[in-house]
Motif scaffolding. Structure first.
Motif, PDB file in Angstrom:
ATOM      1  N   THR A  81       0.847  -1.195   0.000  1.00  0.00           N
ATOM      2  CA  THR A  81       0.000   0.000   0.000  1.00  0.00           C
ATOM      3  C   THR A  81       0.886   1.250   0.000  1.00  0.00           C
ATOM      4  O   THR A  81       1.902   1.310   0.690  1.00  0.00           O
ATOM      5  CB  THR A  81      -0.908   0.018   1.239  1.00  0.00           C
ATOM      6  N   VAL A  82       0.470   2.215  -0.786  1.00  0.00           N
ATOM      7  CA  VAL A  82       1.196   3.496  -0.893  1.00  0.00           C
ATOM      8  C   VAL A  82       0.214   4.597  -0.533  1.00  0.00           C
ATOM      9  O   VAL A  82      -0.943   4.561  -0.965  1.00  0.00           O
ATOM     10  CB  VAL A  82       1.720   3.723  -2.329  1.00  0.00           C
ATOM     11  N   CYS A  83       0.648   5.560   0.251  1.00  0.00           N
ATOM     12  CA  CYS A  83      -0.214   6.695   0.553  1.00  0.00           C
ATOM     13  C   CYS A  83       0.407   7.970  -0.007  1.00  0.00           C
ATOM     14  O   CYS A  83       1.600   8.232   0.230  1.00  0.00           O
ATOM     15  CB  CYS A  83      -0.418   6.838   2.066  1.00  0.00           C
ATOM     16  N   ALA A  84      -0.374   8.722  -0.749  1.00  0.00           N
ATOM     17  CA  ALA A  84       0.062  10.030  -1.256  1.00  0.00           C
ATOM     18  C   ALA A  84      -0.648  11.085  -0.416  1.00  0.00           C
ATOM     19  O   ALA A  84      -1.835  11.368  -0.628  1.00  0.00           O
ATOM     20  CB  ALA A  84      -0.297  10.173  -2.732  1.00  0.00           C
ATOM     21  N   VAL A  85       0.065  11.649   0.527  1.00  0.00           N
ATOM     22  CA  VAL A  85      -0.532  12.621   1.458  1.00  0.00           C
ATOM     23  C   VAL A  85      -0.449  13.998   0.799  1.00  0.00           C
ATOM     24  O   VAL A  85       0.610  14.612   0.724  1.00  0.00           O
ATOM     25  CB  VAL A  85       0.190  12.596   2.824  1.00  0.00           C
ATOM     26  N   ASN A  86      -1.605  14.452   0.303  1.00  0.00           N
ATOM     27  CA  ASN A  86      -1.640  15.640  -0.551  1.00  0.00           C
ATOM     28  C   ASN A  86      -1.892  16.933   0.214  1.00  0.00           C
ATOM     29  O   ASN A  86      -1.980  17.997  -0.397  1.00  0.00           O
ATOM     30  CB  ASN A  86      -2.746  15.467  -1.602  1.00  0.00           C
ATOM     31  N   GLY A  87      -2.036  16.840   1.537  1.00  0.00           N
ATOM     32  CA  GLY A  87      -2.281  18.037   2.337  1.00  0.00           C
ATOM     33  C   GLY A  87      -2.294  17.613   3.790  1.00  0.00           C
ATOM     34  O   GLY A  87      -1.739  16.575   4.133  1.00  0.00           O
ATOM     35  N   ASP A 130       2.209   1.117   3.716  1.00  0.00           N
ATOM     36  CA  ASP A 130       3.588   0.614   3.641  1.00  0.00           C
ATOM     37  C   ASP A 130       4.587   1.702   3.268  1.00  0.00           C
ATOM     38  O   ASP A 130       5.678   1.774   3.832  1.00  0.00           O
ATOM     39  CB  ASP A 130       3.667  -0.524   2.618  1.00  0.00           C
ATOM     40  N   LEU A 131       4.253   2.504   2.280  1.00  0.00           N
ATOM     41  CA  LEU A 131       5.131   3.612   1.883  1.00  0.00           C
ATOM     42  C   LEU A 131       4.309   4.889   1.881  1.00  0.00           C
ATOM     43  O   LEU A 131       3.240   4.940   1.248  1.00  0.00           O
ATOM     44  CB  LEU A 131       5.719   3.375   0.488  1.00  0.00           C
ATOM     45  N   VAL A 132       4.797   5.899   2.576  1.00  0.00           N
ATOM     46  CA  VAL A 132       4.054   7.160   2.662  1.00  0.00           C
ATOM     47  C   VAL A 132       4.873   8.256   1.992  1.00  0.00           C
ATOM     48  O   VAL A 132       6.005   8.540   2.400  1.00  0.00           O
ATOM     49  CB  VAL A 132       3.762   7.542   4.131  1.00  0.00           C
ATOM     50  N   LEU A 133       4.284   8.852   0.949  1.00  0.00           N
ATOM     51  CA  LEU A 133       4.877  10.016   0.298  1.00  0.00           C
ATOM     52  C   LEU A 133       3.988  11.199   0.636  1.00  0.00           C
ATOM     53  O   LEU A 133       2.766  11.048   0.730  1.00  0.00           O
ATOM     54  CB  LEU A 133       4.912   9.839  -1.223  1.00  0.00           C
ATOM     55  N   ALA A 134       4.595  12.370   0.796  1.00  0.00           N
ATOM     56  CA  ALA A 134       3.794  13.554   1.105  1.00  0.00           C
ATOM     57  C   ALA A 134       4.277  14.726   0.268  1.00  0.00           C
ATOM     58  O   ALA A 134       5.488  14.853   0.004  1.00  0.00           O
ATOM     59  CB  ALA A 134       3.868  13.896   2.594  1.00  0.00           C
ATOM     60  N   GLY A 135       3.335  15.555  -0.144  1.00  0.00           N
ATOM     61  CA  GLY A 135       3.704  16.782  -0.836  1.00  0.00           C
ATOM     62  C   GLY A 135       4.337  17.756   0.152  1.00  0.00           C
ATOM     63  O   GLY A 135       4.065  17.696   1.357  1.00  0.00           O
TER      64      GLY A 135
END
Ligand code: T3D
Length: 286
Positions: free
Chosen positions: A126-132, A146-151
């Protein structure tokens, strides 16, 4: 309190948007007017959508993000479904019964715990794209991926202490493991905003990227994972999580047990054969 979630919809006004790109299932929290705060309806739809992704053999990774300027502001504090049963069914109850205080533990038992367990036991990465902003349960739901990316303009807030609660949705477990006790305490007690760049520096998330690149980077990461040996990735998650509570020798033994199982699986045979014949592997185990 009802525990039967509403089936997910792909309608534009649905609180959860579901789409598929190749082998990646994309789930978009879609209540931008309330910063994608969780209602019981959204929580139920999320769980169903994760269940469906888990059971769909064509799905090899899940990407979760939010619509609008926020990722998720945590529990929707105005959700009428979290009011006490006494209020909702006033005509049905014994008039002598005293109103009980809202039992938030009940909400967690029926919605957040099943969701957090579903996320953590997904048979695909699972990947999370934290956009705010990701606040309260929204932050901890993201951190459960599993992997968290954030702007770069995103942030993480353990908002619980500000409204008289403890971190939930796995926050106590996740925070201490991700950033250690001192920083977990700072985040949980003060409830201050942690900018995405600091979250990366602290080891709370994997990467902070430019806002404009967040969705493409997250999708590229999910697509990359989708081409990898899924079962090995998922067992890696299990082994890393278990390792925190194991003695060194027990961790070694768990690694050996998992390798023993994986060593007979298609993907290892394929991976080794592809390496030796200098071709790209085609993984298919799930
Ligand atoms: O029952 C239970 O409580 C169970 C508990 C479960 C676990 C939890 O998640 S507890 C934590 C709950 N979340 C919070 O306490 C966070 C509350 N929100 C905020 O602190 C701020 O909104 C943010 C820091 C996240 C963002 O601030 P900002 O200034 O960018 O936006 P805003 O103006 O505060 O919010 C924009 C709108 O979203 C606003 O609505 P309006 O005035 O435009 O109609 C606001 O009311 C709404 N909103 C934001 N968070 C929530 C929310 N509506 C309902 N619930 C929310 N959690």
């Amino acid at each position: 309190m009802s525990t039967t979630p509403t089936p997910p919809s792909t309608a534009e006004d649905s609180p959860l948007l579901i789409s598929t790109e190749g082998a990646v299932r994309v789930l978009t929290l879609n209540r931008p007017q309330a910063l994608n705060a969780f209602t019981t309806g959204l929580l139920g739809q999320l769980r169903i959508a994760l269940d469906e992704a888990a059971h769909d053999e064509a799905v090899r990774a899940v990407l979760i993000t939010g619509a609008g300027r926020a990722f998720c502001a945590g529990q929707d504090l105005s959700d009428p479904h979290i009011k006490p049963e006494f209020d909702e069914h006033a005509g049905d109850v014994d008039p002598q019964r005293k109103p009980k205080a809202k039992d938030i533990g009940n909400l967690l038992d029926h919605y957040y715990i099943p969701l957090a367990l579903r996320l953590r036991s997904m048979p695909v990465p699972t990947v999370c794209a934290v956009n705010g902003v990701a606040a309260g349960a929204g932050a901890n739901f993201a951190l459960g991926c599993d992997l968290v990316l954030a702007g770069q303009s995103a942030s993480f807030i353990q908002a619980f202490s500000k409204i008289g609660l403890v971190p939930d949705c796995g926050g106590t477990w996740l925070l201490t493991r991700l950033v250690g006790r001192a920083r977990a305490m700072q985040l949980a007690l003060l409830g201050d905003k942690l900018p995405a760049a600091d979250a990366q520096a602290w080891g709370l998330i994997a990467r902070c990227v430019a806002d404009a690149e967040l969705q493409s980077e997250a999708m590229a990461t999910a697509q990359k994972l989708a081409k990898m040996p899924t079962r090995a990735l998922v067992q890696t998650r299990q082994a890393l999580d278990a390792s925190m509570d194991l003695e060194f020798e027990d961790a070694l033994k768990l690694e050996a047990k998992l390798q023993s199982q994986l060593g007979y699986a298609h993907d290892y045979l394929e991976g080794a054969a592809a390496f030796l014949s200098k071709r790209a592997p085609v993984f298919k185990d799930r």
